[in-house]
Design a protein around this motif. Structure first.
Motif, mmCIF file in Angstrom:
data_model
loop_
_atom_site.group_PDB
_atom_site.id
_atom_site.type_symbol
_atom_site.label_atom_id
_atom_site.label_comp_id
_atom_site.label_asym_id
_atom_site.label_seq_id
_atom_site.Cartn_x
_atom_site.Cartn_y
_atom_site.Cartn_z
ATOM 1 N N ARG A 1 0.663 -1.290 -0.217
ATOM 2 C CA ARG A 1 -0.158 -0.296 0.041
ATOM 3 C C ARG A 1 1.053 1.069 -0.167
ATOM 4 O O ARG A 1 1.556 1.838 1.060
ATOM 5 N N ARG A 2 0.963 2.100 -1.374
ATOM 6 C CA ARG A 2 1.619 2.721 -1.312
ATOM 7 C C ARG A 2 1.115 4.296 -0.218
ATOM 8 O O ARG A 2 1.603 4.465 -0.036
ATOM 9 N N SER A 3 0.094 4.307 0.077
ATOM 10 C CA SER A 3 -0.632 5.510 1.618
ATOM 11 C C SER A 3 0.444 5.124 2.282
ATOM 12 O O SER A 3 0.811 5.861 3.580
ATOM 13 N N VAL A 4 0.030 3.709 3.277
ATOM 14 C CA VAL A 4 0.998 3.250 3.713
ATOM 15 C C VAL A 4 2.610 3.821 4.172
ATOM 16 O O VAL A 4 3.279 4.547 4.988
ATOM 17 N N VAL A 5 3.228 3.776 2.809
ATOM 18 C CA VAL A 5 4.738 3.599 2.104
ATOM 19 C C VAL A 5 4.615 5.676 2.546
ATOM 20 O O VAL A 5 5.595 6.590 3.758
#
Ligand SMILES: Cc1ncc(COP(=O)(O)O)c(C=O)c1O
Length: 375
Positions: free
Chosen positions: A28-32
């Motif tokens: 998940r990009r959002s978590v990165v």
């Protein structure tokens, strides 16, 4: 409410497993982005250079380039991955203290001039193949209690740091700073406190000897919770680090860090299925479609302990999970408290983004999980 969102999450996993097949490694990009922001907020003076080794997936690298992060690369291939994701050469540190001459020459050609070293022999190589390099001496520091010890193989005795930086200057290199690594998944914050203290002594000594340093690199090690119920120690640790940095270093000194696990660890979930089942010595054994040779390689290389979640409920019993290869080494977990599972059931692991797919390999012809990046 919580139950509703848990059942929505379960349905989402089922849908993704249906659409992409298993094993599936979901990033998940959002978590990165969230982890990077959390790092920056807690350590305002520290510039994060993501340690690509934790997870080199281009989806993660591009997300971080867009967010303005720097990169720590350990090899020519990682350097090329960072550059092709769009990283500027001056936002890259070549933070492997022992590098092949060819990789040093590539770094020079690409304009990646910041690098670490911990041996006089390395300085000769750097001076020959990348004479414009700015070098940071890596010191050996306490790694007490860290899950992965990183001062066994690397680091000079702190008392040798200044003489080595002087040597670097004599060879025409720029002595730029000092670096350390307290060990990965460091939950003993005294390691940071003592290491910062050692770095400050070196900075002071270098200034006295008329070569002021510009950078202190505090490495990685920032912990994440691996299991539900683990204490989230990052904020506490970061508060202590921030306080020590303020106390020890002038404002004009640049502080950088090389977080790997903290950025990519929480960003991924591994979704597997039960492909076989047996009863051995009165215990259920479940064979999954990914294992120790694949995306759970962190069990071997990262001393990782994962939490295995299932979508089924029922009376729990101690069970064993094993991977799909023919090797007995490929036993994932013994004594897992699980309801009885059926062939085809989903088993998933959260917080599995670091030191997992990065070291997964194909063995017995069984490939690691398909990686899917979502927003
Ligand atoms: C030189 C160096 N920097 C940074 C890291 C990343 O450490 P972590 O994932 O604990 O943040 C490592 C991990 O092995 C390392 O060797």
């Amino acid at each position: 409410m919580a139950r509703q969102s848990a059942s929505r999450a379960a349905q989402n996993l089922r849908n993704l497993a249906q659409r992409h097949g298993t094993p599936l490694f979901l990033i998940r990009r959002s978590v990165v982005r969230e982890q990077l922001n959390r790092f920056r907020k807690a350590l305002r003076r520290v510039e994060p250079f993501y340690a690509i080794k934790a997870n080199p997936h281009p989806g993660i690298l591009k997300t971080l380039v867009a967010a303005g992060a720097g990169f720590d690369v350990a090899s020519k291939a990682e350097m090329e991955a960072a550059l092709s994701a769009g990283a500027a050469p001056e936002r890259i540190i070549f933070a492997n203290t022992i590098k092949p001459a060819e990789a040093i020459a590539t770094a020079a050609r690409e304009g990646v001039l910041l690098t670490t070293f911990d041996s006089e022999y390395e300085l000769y190589k750097i001076a020959e193949h990348s004479p414009k390099s700015r070098v940071l001496v890596r010191i050996k520091v306490p790694n007490i209690g860290s899950v992965v010890e990183l001062s066994l193989k690397f680091g000079v005795d702190p008392s040798d740091a200044v003489p080595l930086l002087i040597k670097a200057r004599r060879l025409g290199l720029t002595p730029a700073g000092v670096s350390f690594h307290v060990g990965s998944q460091c939950t003993h914050m005294e390691n940071y406190v003592e290491s910062l203290e050692m770095a400050a002594i070196i900075v002071r000594d270098a200034k006295l000897k008329q070569f002021p340093l510009e950078i202190v690199d505090i490495g990685g090690g920032f912990p994440i919770p691996h299991l539900d119920g683990d204490e989230d120690q990052f904020d506490k640790t970061a508060r202590v680090i921030a306080r020590e940095i303020e106390r020890l270093f002038d404002r004009n000194l640049r502080i950088i860090a090389e977080p790997g696990r903290f950025i990519s660890g929480p960003s991924a979930t591994l979704v597997m299925r039960v492909i076989g089942k047996a009863i051995r010595e009165n215990k259920h054994w479940y064979y999954l479609d990914d294992g120790v040779y694949g995306d759970l390689s962190g069990i071997m290389f990262d001393h990782a302990k994962y939490q295995f979640n299932v979508l089924r409920s029922g009376r729990r019993q101690l069970s064993t999970l094993a991977g799909p290869t023919c090797d007995s080494l490929d036993i994932i977990a013994r004594g897992e408290d699980l309801p009885e599972l059926e062939i085809g059931d989903i088993v998933y692991v959260n917080n599995v983004g670091a030191y997992s797919s990065a070291s997964a390999t194909t063995f017995n012809g069984i490939a690691p999980a398909k990686i899917v990046v979502v927003q």
